[in-house]
Write an enzyme that holds these catalytic residues in place. Structure first.
Site, PDB file in Angstrom:
ATOM      1  N   ASP A  53       0.840  -1.202   0.000  1.00  0.00           N
ATOM      2  CA  ASP A  53       0.000   0.000   0.000  1.00  0.00           C
ATOM      3  C   ASP A  53       0.878   1.257   0.000  1.00  0.00           C
ATOM      4  O   ASP A  53       2.048   1.210   0.392  1.00  0.00           O
ATOM      5  CB  ASP A  53      -0.883   0.033   1.258  1.00  0.00           C
ATOM      6  CG  ASP A  53      -1.871  -1.120   1.272  1.00  0.00           C
ATOM      7  OD1 ASP A  53      -2.158  -1.671   0.197  1.00  0.00           O
ATOM      8  OD2 ASP A  53      -2.333  -1.468   2.379  1.00  0.00           O
TER       9      ASP A  53
HETATM   10  N1  URA Z   1      -1.283  -5.955   3.807  1.00  0.00           N
HETATM   11  C1  URA Z   1      -1.762  -4.694   3.822  1.00  0.00           C
HETATM   12  O1  URA Z   1      -2.790  -4.415   4.408  1.00  0.00           O
HETATM   13  N2  URA Z   1      -1.064  -3.749   3.180  1.00  0.00           N
HETATM   14  C2  URA Z   1       0.119  -3.984   2.542  1.00  0.00           C
HETATM   15  O2  URA Z   1       0.724  -3.068   1.997  1.00  0.00           O
HETATM   16  C3  URA Z   1       0.601  -5.294   2.539  1.00  0.00           C
HETATM   17  C4  URA Z   1      -0.125  -6.274   3.178  1.00  0.00           C
END
Ligand code: URA
Length: 236
Positions: A103
């Protein structure tokens, strides 16, 4: 480029294995049997064959990035800076892309390559490659939270997660280490939401045997070492 490096890059084998192939006279360059695995070859011009089969050369790049928060895991975007924007013009020439998604606000280990096969090996749910994260979570944990993660959780869309390993690293700051084998959208955040918590910080530190090089400053990247690359290519 050295012949053994070129063949290692192309997944033929490690330098040691290439040496063995040379010893057995199984490699030719421009139809001449190779005597020295360290010989220089022009990747674009030398016709390299292993057991009379031409190995076509495609330049691959393999980078480990310490992704900073604030950039997105994509090759281009109209609004945000992407992890590819952090690369030099030399590396961008090879059309690299991030392997899997982190993310925008997540930091940590991100592989960047132009090798689709390798990306698939690391991200395919069938390969069960473990991904390890450090997270900080708001609120106080109930005693059974480890068991809940181990048994799998039901996300808001009804998806039942595979068993995950949760370790509590620091009770004061609610810092945890969590290991999953899947990569659903926002998976870690959604798993915590399923038990009533909000992730306030998330960092990936490991994918399979590949560990984030903590000497790598945030926002920087380096090429994978030969051992790291061999590991990725060994995933079947
Ligand atoms: N899980 C999440 O919620 N975000 C990420 O970036 C990776 C795994």
């Amino acid at each position: 480029m050295r012949l053994d490096k070129l063949l290692a890059n192309m997944g033929v084998g490690s330098r040691k294995e290439v040496k063995q192939l040379v010893k057995s006279k199984r490699i030719t360059v421009n139809e001449a049997i190779v005597k020295d695995s360290g010989m220089h070859v022009e990747p674009e011009h030398g016709r390299v064959s292993v057991d009379d089969e031409l190995v076509s050369y495609q330049k691959n790049i393999y980078l480990m990035m310490h992704k900073p928060p604030g950039v997105i895991s994509a090759t281009s975007d109209n609004r945000d800076r992407t992890v590819i924007d952090l690369l030099s013009a030399d590396e961008k020439k090879f059309d690299p892309f991030p392997v899997g998604r982190l993310d925008k606000d997540t930091e940590g280990l991100l592989l960047i390559t132009n090798d689709g096969k390798l990306a698939h090996r690391l991200t395919s749910p069938k390969k069960h490659v473990e991904k390890v994260y450090i997270a900080k979570v708001s609120g106080e944990f109930p005693v059974n939270i480890i068991k809940q993660f181990k048994e799998g959780l039901t996300l808001e869309d009804g998806y039942q997660t595979k068993p995950a390993k949760l370790e509590i690293l620091d009770k004061q700051s609610n810092e945890v280490k969590i290991t999953i084998t899947e990569g659903k959208y926002h998976q870690i955040k959604r798993m915590f939401i399923a038990v009533g918590y909000k992730v306030t910080y998330l960092k990936r530190i490991q994918m399979g045997d590949l560990q984030l090089d903590e000497r790598l400053p945030i926002g920087n990247y380096r090429s994978l070492t030969e051992d790291e690359l061999q590991y990725c290519k060994s995933l079947k």
